[in-house]
Design a protein around this motif. Structure first.
Motif, PDB file in Angstrom:
ATOM      1  N   LEU A   1       0.868  -1.177   0.266  1.00  0.00           N
ATOM      2  CA  LEU A   1      -0.214   0.179   0.067  1.00  0.00           C
ATOM      3  C   LEU A   1       0.990   1.319   0.346  1.00  0.00           C
ATOM      4  CD1 LEU A   1      -3.391  -1.049   2.579  1.00  0.00           C
ATOM      5  CD2 LEU A   1      -2.775  -0.659  -0.049  1.00  0.00           C
ATOM      6  N   TYR A   2       1.578   1.281   0.517  1.00  0.00           N
ATOM      7  CA  TYR A   2       3.428   2.802   0.960  1.00  0.00           C
ATOM      8  C   TYR A   2       3.224   2.398  -0.981  1.00  0.00           C
ATOM      9  CZ  TYR A   2       3.259   2.763   5.962  1.00  0.00           C
ATOM     10  OH  TYR A   2       3.084   2.957   7.404  1.00  0.00           O
ATOM     11  N   TYR A   3       3.453   1.517  -1.373  1.00  0.00           N
ATOM     12  CA  TYR A   3       4.207   1.176  -2.790  1.00  0.00           C
ATOM     13  C   TYR A   3       2.987   1.995  -4.253  1.00  0.00           C
ATOM     14  CZ  TYR A   3       6.656   0.140  -6.855  1.00  0.00           C
ATOM     15  OH  TYR A   3       7.467   0.334  -7.803  1.00  0.00           O
ATOM     16  N   TYR A   4       2.110   1.880  -3.825  1.00  0.00           N
ATOM     17  CA  TYR A   4       1.030   1.871  -4.493  1.00  0.00           C
ATOM     18  C   TYR A   4       0.635   3.733  -4.493  1.00  0.00           C
ATOM     19  CZ  TYR A   4      -0.370  -2.624  -5.352  1.00  0.00           C
ATOM     20  OH  TYR A   4      -0.831  -3.939  -5.851  1.00  0.00           O
ATOM     21  N   GLU A   5       0.663   4.378  -3.440  1.00  0.00           N
ATOM     22  CA  GLU A   5       0.599   5.145  -2.642  1.00  0.00           C
ATOM     23  C   GLU A   5       2.126   6.294  -3.373  1.00  0.00           C
ATOM     24  OE1 GLU A   5       0.481   8.583   0.799  1.00  0.00           O
ATOM     25  OE2 GLU A   5       0.004   6.564   1.436  1.00  0.00           O
ATOM     26  N   LYS A   6       2.988   5.562  -3.252  1.00  0.00           N
ATOM     27  CA  LYS A   6       4.254   6.625  -4.137  1.00  0.00           C
ATOM     28  C   LYS A   6       4.408   6.831  -5.282  1.00  0.00           C
ATOM     29  CE  LYS A   6       9.025   6.073  -4.490  1.00  0.00           C
ATOM     30  NZ  LYS A   6      10.438   4.435  -3.742  1.00  0.00           N
TER      31      LYS A   6
ATOM     32  N   VAL B   1      -9.808  -2.504  -8.589  1.00  0.00           N
ATOM     33  CA  VAL B   1      -9.147  -3.100  -9.611  1.00  0.00           C
ATOM     34  C   VAL B   1      -7.931  -2.932 -10.442  1.00  0.00           C
ATOM     35  CG1 VAL B   1      -9.023  -1.470 -12.347  1.00  0.00           C
ATOM     36  CG2 VAL B   1     -10.681  -0.994 -10.883  1.00  0.00           C
ATOM     37  N   ILE B   2      -6.750  -2.676  -9.824  1.00  0.00           N
ATOM     38  CA  ILE B   2      -5.650  -2.543  -9.525  1.00  0.00           C
ATOM     39  C   ILE B   2      -5.147  -3.551  -8.971  1.00  0.00           C
ATOM     40  CG2 ILE B   2      -3.467  -2.649  -8.368  1.00  0.00           C
ATOM     41  CD1 ILE B   2      -4.590   0.767  -7.725  1.00  0.00           C
ATOM     42  N   LEU B   3      -5.717  -4.741  -8.020  1.00  0.00           N
ATOM     43  CA  LEU B   3      -5.930  -5.675  -7.577  1.00  0.00           C
ATOM     44  C   LEU B   3      -6.085  -7.039  -8.969  1.00  0.00           C
ATOM     45  CD1 LEU B   3      -5.731  -5.599  -3.835  1.00  0.00           C
ATOM     46  CD2 LEU B   3      -3.629  -6.077  -5.473  1.00  0.00           C
ATOM     47  N   GLU B   4      -7.074  -6.702 -10.063  1.00  0.00           N
ATOM     48  CA  GLU B   4      -8.052  -8.199 -10.507  1.00  0.00           C
ATOM     49  C   GLU B   4      -7.196  -7.997 -11.424  1.00  0.00           C
ATOM     50  OE1 GLU B   4     -11.560  -8.664 -13.130  1.00  0.00           O
ATOM     51  OE2 GLU B   4     -11.712  -7.062 -11.408  1.00  0.00           O
TER      52      GLU B   4
ATOM     53  N   LEU C   1      -0.551  -7.980 -15.199  1.00  0.00           N
ATOM     54  CA  LEU C   1      -0.390  -6.736 -16.117  1.00  0.00           C
ATOM     55  C   LEU C   1       0.364  -5.624 -15.497  1.00  0.00           C
ATOM     56  CD1 LEU C   1      -4.346  -5.311 -17.254  1.00  0.00           C
ATOM     57  CD2 LEU C   1      -1.989  -5.717 -18.376  1.00  0.00           C
ATOM     58  N   SER C   2       1.557  -5.294 -15.790  1.00  0.00           N
ATOM     59  CA  SER C   2       2.226  -4.116 -15.029  1.00  0.00           C
ATOM     60  C   SER C   2       1.803  -3.013 -14.000  1.00  0.00           C
ATOM     61  CB  SER C   2       3.223  -4.094 -15.762  1.00  0.00           C
ATOM     62  OG  SER C   2       2.943  -2.984 -16.642  1.00  0.00           O
ATOM     63  N   LEU C   3       2.152  -2.695 -13.225  1.00  0.00           N
ATOM     64  CA  LEU C   3       1.666  -1.259 -12.320  1.00  0.00           C
ATOM     65  C   LEU C   3       2.061  -0.351 -13.914  1.00  0.00           C
ATOM     66  CD1 LEU C   3       3.562  -1.871  -8.992  1.00  0.00           C
ATOM     67  CD2 LEU C   3       1.288  -2.199  -9.548  1.00  0.00           C
TER      68      LEU C   3
END
Length: 287
Positions: free
Chosen positions: A27-32, A59-62, A68-70
């Motif tokens: 979650l920290y990384y997604y926020e970054k 959406v992101i986790l699915e 799919l890449s970030l």
């Protein structure tokens, strides 16, 4: 009926991570990356995840589960419309097909490795010298330096990394050495050339094991035994009316990559020979 709020004023980062079964660091990384930016409690600056954040995380986790890449997901959420959804699903489908093809290839490779190992074991149990006429055999040439055997794994790693040979995997290739029989180093013949043999008929590879007649023997046990085996083969070659006409080739069919137990190792020696006038082509096999 009373309408129930599931998240009330939001959820903490710990509660959010537990809800999805992911780490707080994720979650920290997604926020970054700006993918999921939670609100902040005005009193203590703690992160608060709201309905909007949960929508994005769903959406992101699915999409991540689709492979799919970030970076792809970032671009998708930046331009989030129906056409971009169709484009992303098409990309996900291509990714899945690529993964499927890789898995099919891995299945083939593992099947071939298993077949090769069982064949090697069967040949070792016969412990006989046979004479085989081979065609040209392409190999990947890893090094032509005269190396100690303990340096060979690094030579293979360096070569495959430098040349970006993803298809050359250690367990799916046969370490093959052209050896110098005029000397021994630590009980072994030093390698004059280090190769990886895959059995593939690829004319573009830079090294060829030349066609010709070879005296061949497969044996079980430590690789150090190859010196003694070679001396026995020399006597047998002469007795059967052949003479040696080149440097021997040693192949490690089952070795340290497959087992730590030296007695389980299987090696193969090929000595280039030519018949003398008295030879009757004893035991000759064409490949």
């Amino acid at each position: 009926m009373h309408v129930k709020h599931l998240i009330d004023d939001g959820k903490s980062i710990k509660e959010t991570a537990e809800t999805y079964g992911i780490s707080i660091d994720t979650l920290y990384y997604y926020e970054k990356l700006g993918l999921v930016v939670p609100h902040r409690n005005p009193y203590n600056s703690y992160r608060v995840y709201t309905s909007e954040n949960f929508f994005r995380l769903n959406v992101i986790l699915e999409l991540r589960a689709m492979g799919l890449s970030l970076e792809d997901i970032q671009e998708y959420l930046r331009h989030h419309d129906f056409q971009s959804t169709l484009n992303l699903m098409d990309k996900a489908l291509k990714s899945i097909r690529e993964q499927r093809d890789k898995l099919v290839q891995q299945e083939r490779d593992i099947t071939e490795e298993l077949k090769r190992d069982l064949t090697a074991l069967s040949k070792a149990q016969s412990s006989k010298t046979t004479f085989v006429r081979f065609p040209d055999r392409p190999c990947e040439l890893a090094s032509t330096d005269l190396l100690f055997y303990e340096d060979i794994p690094y030579a293979f790693a360096q070569y495959m990394t430098t040349n970006k040979h993803e298809r050359l995997k250690t367990l799916r290739s046969i370490p093959t050495y052209l050896v110098d029989t005029t000397q021994t180093v630590n009980g072994c013949f030093p390698a004059k050339a280090i190769m990886l043999y895959t059995g593939e008929k690829n004319p573009e590879v830079p090294y060829i094991i030349k066609e010709g007649l070879y005296a061949c023997r497969t044996f079980e046990g430590p690789f150090l035994e190859s010196v003694n085996i070679y001396e026995k083969m020399k006597e047998e070659i002469a007795e059967l009316g052949y003479r040696i006409c080149g440097d021997p080739i040693e192949m490690c069919l089952i070795g340290a990559y497959e087992s730590d137990i030296l007695e389980e190792h299987v090696s193969h020696i090929e000595v280039p020979v030519e018949p003398t006038e008295i030879s009757d082509n004893h035991g000759l096999v064409a490949k």
